[in-house]
Scaffold this active site. Structure first.
Site, mmCIF file in Angstrom:
data_model
loop_
_atom_site.group_PDB
_atom_site.id
_atom_site.type_symbol
_atom_site.label_atom_id
_atom_site.label_comp_id
_atom_site.label_asym_id
_atom_site.label_seq_id
_atom_site.Cartn_x
_atom_site.Cartn_y
_atom_site.Cartn_z
ATOM 1 N N HIS A 76 57.954 -46.572 36.807
ATOM 2 C CA HIS A 76 56.658 -47.302 36.447
ATOM 3 C C HIS A 76 57.617 -48.347 35.403
ATOM 4 O O HIS A 76 57.907 -48.205 34.888
ATOM 5 C CB HIS A 76 55.713 -46.532 35.613
ATOM 6 C CG HIS A 76 54.796 -45.930 36.043
ATOM 7 N ND1 HIS A 76 53.505 -45.728 36.102
ATOM 8 C CD2 HIS A 76 55.075 -45.260 37.754
ATOM 9 C CE1 HIS A 76 52.907 -44.750 36.691
ATOM 10 N NE2 HIS A 76 53.522 -44.790 37.543
ATOM 11 N N TYR A 209 44.582 -48.218 30.691
ATOM 12 C CA TYR A 209 44.174 -47.875 29.549
ATOM 13 C C TYR A 209 43.380 -49.164 28.830
ATOM 14 O O TYR A 209 43.661 -50.327 28.972
ATOM 15 C CB TYR A 209 45.657 -48.675 28.553
ATOM 16 C CG TYR A 209 47.090 -47.351 27.709
ATOM 17 C CD1 TYR A 209 48.024 -47.830 29.116
ATOM 18 C CD2 TYR A 209 46.647 -46.361 27.032
ATOM 19 C CE1 TYR A 209 49.066 -47.402 28.361
ATOM 20 C CE2 TYR A 209 47.449 -45.417 26.769
ATOM 21 C CZ TYR A 209 48.766 -45.778 27.519
ATOM 22 O OH TYR A 209 50.495 -44.971 27.506
ATOM 23 N N PRO A 300 48.910 -39.459 20.887
ATOM 24 C CA PRO A 300 49.636 -39.682 22.369
ATOM 25 C C PRO A 300 49.247 -41.225 23.118
ATOM 26 O O PRO A 300 50.082 -40.934 23.588
ATOM 27 C CB PRO A 300 48.173 -39.052 23.331
ATOM 28 C CG PRO A 300 47.390 -39.065 22.734
ATOM 29 C CD PRO A 300 47.326 -38.054 20.956
ATOM 30 N N LYS A 304 54.652 -40.734 22.561
ATOM 31 C CA LYS A 304 55.603 -41.378 22.272
ATOM 32 C C LYS A 304 56.353 -39.956 21.553
ATOM 33 O O LYS A 304 57.219 -39.999 21.528
ATOM 34 C CB LYS A 304 56.488 -41.474 20.839
ATOM 35 C CG LYS A 304 55.634 -43.449 21.091
ATOM 36 C CD LYS A 304 56.983 -43.993 22.228
ATOM 37 C CE LYS A 304 57.257 -45.358 22.660
ATOM 38 N NZ LYS A 304 57.737 -45.825 23.524
ATOM 39 N N TYR A 392 57.227 -49.911 24.826
ATOM 40 C CA TYR A 392 57.071 -48.585 25.085
ATOM 41 C C TYR A 392 57.882 -47.903 25.721
ATOM 42 O O TYR A 392 58.463 -46.449 26.371
ATOM 43 C CB TYR A 392 55.822 -48.989 26.459
ATOM 44 C CG TYR A 392 54.787 -48.354 27.079
ATOM 45 C CD1 TYR A 392 53.435 -48.480 26.413
ATOM 46 C CD2 TYR A 392 54.940 -47.639 27.814
ATOM 47 C CE1 TYR A 392 52.690 -47.500 27.199
ATOM 48 C CE2 TYR A 392 54.585 -46.616 28.545
ATOM 49 C CZ TYR A 392 52.969 -46.448 28.519
ATOM 50 O OH TYR A 392 52.154 -45.258 28.754
HETATM 51 C C1 PHB Z 1 49.806 -38.609 29.815
HETATM 52 O O1 PHB Z 1 51.006 -39.005 31.320
HETATM 53 O O2 PHB Z 1 49.970 -37.359 30.076
HETATM 54 C C2 PHB Z 1 50.004 -39.647 29.299
HETATM 55 C C3 PHB Z 1 50.434 -41.006 29.619
HETATM 56 C C4 PHB Z 1 50.252 -42.073 28.622
HETATM 57 C C5 PHB Z 1 49.861 -41.831 27.052
HETATM 58 C C6 PHB Z 1 49.893 -40.192 26.509
HETATM 59 C C7 PHB Z 1 49.710 -39.284 28.120
HETATM 60 O O3 PHB Z 1 49.736 -42.830 26.534
#
Ligand code: PHB
Ligand code: APR
Length: 398
Positions: A76, A209, A300, A304, A392
């Site tokens: 990505h 997000y 989460p 990280k 990120y």
């Molecule tokens: C996930 O794909 O489980 C995932 C992705 C991004 C995050 C947290 C979990 O910030």
């Protein structure tokens, strides 16, 4: 009388931290034994997060366990911030030259276990009553670290030069450090995440997000046919109160966006995770070193957890290589200080993402506006979006 075995590094825990450490040590000819409380089947099927920083993905590839990741992983080059009914893409590639890899943590664990067993190295699964001893010394030449455990009811003792505590937040290693040595730093968030796995093709080719007045939500994925979605909930949310229909209805509301359709499907797994930030200092005591969730927990939101564990492993495996290769103890002596500099930066990023994207019931209307203004600034400023992108895709390990 317990049967005694000897190795160089005794590793407690076969999560990403313990397995990656064992793997990198093995590549340097340093012997280790991994002791894991649960069964192989359990650790290989534990659903967790799934975003690898560029540095973590490179480490897996360079150390020879990246074949399946290269085949099944989804590179990505950006993420989408959705707020105020608008989408704002953060272009990692353009802003940092780097990307991330969407690849499930439990597949990383499977790849590392397969490589270790294929190399004929030992992992003791279902090791019971693990306890650690003799590590609390003030130099790297004295003391006799050893790990006691039971295997199929038989007492065992593993003598080693060093103990790596990779046993997660609820393990035995951190609590085994004598009182007064460690200082704990913690922030518990007033919300959690209700996460689902669904047999639905991802409705976006990049993560979304979303900050919505009803709360945060996240669209992520596992494969072209499996979606992973999260929504903000109470830390002790009652899952029984969430029918699949209610979950989809709430996700439809919170993820609504321009020209966007959220595709639904059968929910195959769901769970609620509380959220906290946690760090212990120092991350070592004599010849015991703490890595990954045994030393720190991140919410989460910044994806990280696994990557922070990989960072600790990179530092310790290099330090042990210098010790066994050249008798140089400087890396071992500086292990905690080296890791904590990066750990606190990553803690800051994860706390910042969490603060910027979640709904806080305690927020005044003024604070709500400031939160939206911060999102707007991040999305419209090259400097601010570069800062997000840089964190990120991952700060340097060393
Ligand atoms: C996930 O794909 O489980 C995932 C992705 C991004 C995050 C947290 C979990 O910030
Ligand atoms: N004896 C032996 N093994 C133990 C013990 C014990 N007393 N206690 C825990 N373990 C094992 C657990 O069963 C688990 O397999 O230690 C392992 C710790 O693994 P993780 O919790 O995955 O921690 P870590 O390897 O540090 O990886 C951190 O995992 O939880 C995610 O979000 C987190 O992504 C982060 C990553």
């Amino acid at each position: 009388m317990a049967a005694t075995e000897r190795t160089q590094v005794g590793i407690v825990g076969a999560g990403p931290a313990g397995l990656l450490l064992a793997h990198l040590l093995d590549r340097q000819g340093i012997a280790s034994v991994v002791l894991e409380a649960r069964s192989r089947e359990y650790v290989e099927n534990r659903i967790r997060a799934g975003v690898l920083e560029q540095g973590t993905a490179d480490l897996l590839t360079e150390s020879g366990v990246g074949e399946r990741m290269a085949r099944l992983g989804l590179p990505h080059e950006g993420v989408i911030l959705r707020f105020g009914g608008q989408d704002h893409r953060i272009d990692f590639r353009a802003l940092t030259g780097k990307a991330v890899m969407v690849y499930s943590q439990h597949l990383v664990v499977r790849d590392l276990i397969a490589a270790r067993l294929a190399a004929g190295r030992r992992i003791v699964f279902e090791a019971e009553r693990v306890s650690v001893h003799g590590f609390d010394v003030h130099d790297f030449d004295t003391g006799r670290p050893r790990i006691r455990y039971q295997e199929n009811g038989a007492e065992r003792e593993l003598e080693c030069d060093f103990i790596a505590g990779c046993d997660g937040f609820h393990g035995v290693c951190r609590p085994s450090v004598p009182p007064g040595v460690l200082t704990e730093f913690e922030r518990v968030y007033p919300f959690g995440w209700l996460g689902i796995l669904a047999d639905a093709p991802p409705s976006s080719h990049e993560l979304i997000y979303s900050n919505h007045e009803r709360g945060f939500s996240l669209l992520s994925m596992r494969s072209p046919t499996v979606s992973r979605l999260y929504l903000q909930c109470a830390p002790d949310e009652d899952l029984e109160a969430w029918s699949d229909a209610r979950i989809w209805a709430e996700l439809q509301t919170r993820l609504a966006g321009p020209g966007f359709t959220l595709r639904e499907g059968e929910i195959t797994q769901k769970g609620v995770t509380p959220m906290r930030s946690f760090v212990v200092e120092p991350m070592q005591c004599g010849r015991l070193f703490l890595l990954g969730d045994a030393a720190h927990i991140v919410p989460p939101t910044g994806a990280k957890g696994l990557n922070l564990a990989a960072g600790d492993v990179a530092v310790l495996s290099r330090a042990l290589g210098a010790w066994y290769g050249a008798g140089d103890e400087s890396g071992l002596a500086a292990y905690s200080a080296t890791c904590l500099r990066r750990v606190w930066k990553v803690q800051r990023f994860s706390w910042w993402m969490t603060s910027m994207l979640h709904r806080f019931d305690t927020h005044s209307p003024f604070e709500r506006r400031v939160q939206l203004a911060e999102l707007d600034y991040v999305a419209s400023s090259i400097a601010a979006s570069t800062a997000l992108a840089e964190n990120y895709v991952g700060l340097p390990f060393l």
